[in-house]
Write an enzyme that holds these catalytic residues in place. Structure first.
Site, PDB file in Angstrom:
ATOM      1  CB  VAL A  49     -19.001 -17.618  45.768  1.00 18.39           C
ATOM      2  CG1 VAL A  49     -19.132 -16.256  45.137  1.00 18.39           C
ATOM      3  CG2 VAL A  49     -19.836 -18.637  45.026  1.00 18.39           C
ATOM      4  CB  CYS A  50     -13.740 -15.131  45.685  1.00 21.82           C
ATOM      5  SG  CYS A  50     -12.748 -13.747  46.262  1.00 21.82           S
ATOM      6  CG  LEU A  51     -19.875 -11.577  45.518  1.00 23.07           C
ATOM      7  CD1 LEU A  51     -19.339 -10.920  44.249  1.00 23.07           C
ATOM      8  CD2 LEU A  51     -21.214 -12.226  45.219  1.00 23.07           C
TER       9      LEU A  51
END
Length: 185
Positions: A84-86
């Site tokens: 996840v890119c958060l």
């Protein structure tokens, strides 16, 4: 160092006592899977994902590692690894956050408001920017194909697949015997 471990224990227990189904890995609380439902009124509504969570020794001072185990079509989720890119998890994590924040705020926000300008899945980002309708159709297709309750239940357990394989195998061998039996007379 006892403070981070107490906090880790408390956060995991809070998550387990909430409405989320939590499945520990190797009987520990540093690695576990969480059943996550797509947010209401989103393209992902009705989808069910298994999220892998790994807590570092320095948790809560260091952020958890979060990844989707079943496929999801989203600009900010790597399609192959599920990473996840958060920003709030990867860069601006704070010990003020806990695991419930991840599942009640951060992941729903990620699914509700994808950011195609900072993608991990270039195909999803490109499609979202070029053809919104086709993007939405592909998201729904992935939800239908990969994000059903039965996909999540079967993800960690290979037993069910093995049982099916054995049944299929034994079914095939019986029919093979019958064919052989009829061919000999």
């Amino acid at each position: 160092m006892s403070s981070p471990s107490k906090r880790r224990d408390m956060d995991v227990m809070k998550l387990m006592m909430s409405d989320y189904k939590v499945e520990t890995i190797n009987d520990g609380i540093t690695e576990f899977n969480v059943e996550f439902h797509g947010p209401k009124e989103s393209l992902y509504e009705g989808g069910v994902w298994k999220i892998r969570v790994e807590l570092p020794d320095a948790y809560p001072y260091k952020s958890p590692s979060i990844g989707f185990l079943n496929k999801i079509f989203h600009p900010n989720v790597d399609e192959l690894s599920g990473s996840v890119c958060l920003d709030v998890i990867n860069q601006s994590w704070s010990p003020m956050f806990d695991l419930l924040n991840v599942f009640e705020v951060f992941l729903p926000q990620l699914l509700l408001y994808p950011n195609p300008s900072d993608p991990l899945n270039g195909d999803a980002a490109s499609l979202m920017m070029k053809d919104k309708n086709q993007y939405e159709q592909k998201v729904k297709e992935y939800c239908e194909r990969y994000a059903k309750k039965e996909n999540v239940v079967g993800t960690p357990k290979d037993d069910s697949d093995d049982e099916i394989s054995e049944e299929e195998f034994s079914g095939q061998s019986e029919s093979d015997d019958e064919v052989v039996g009829h061919a000999d007379p």
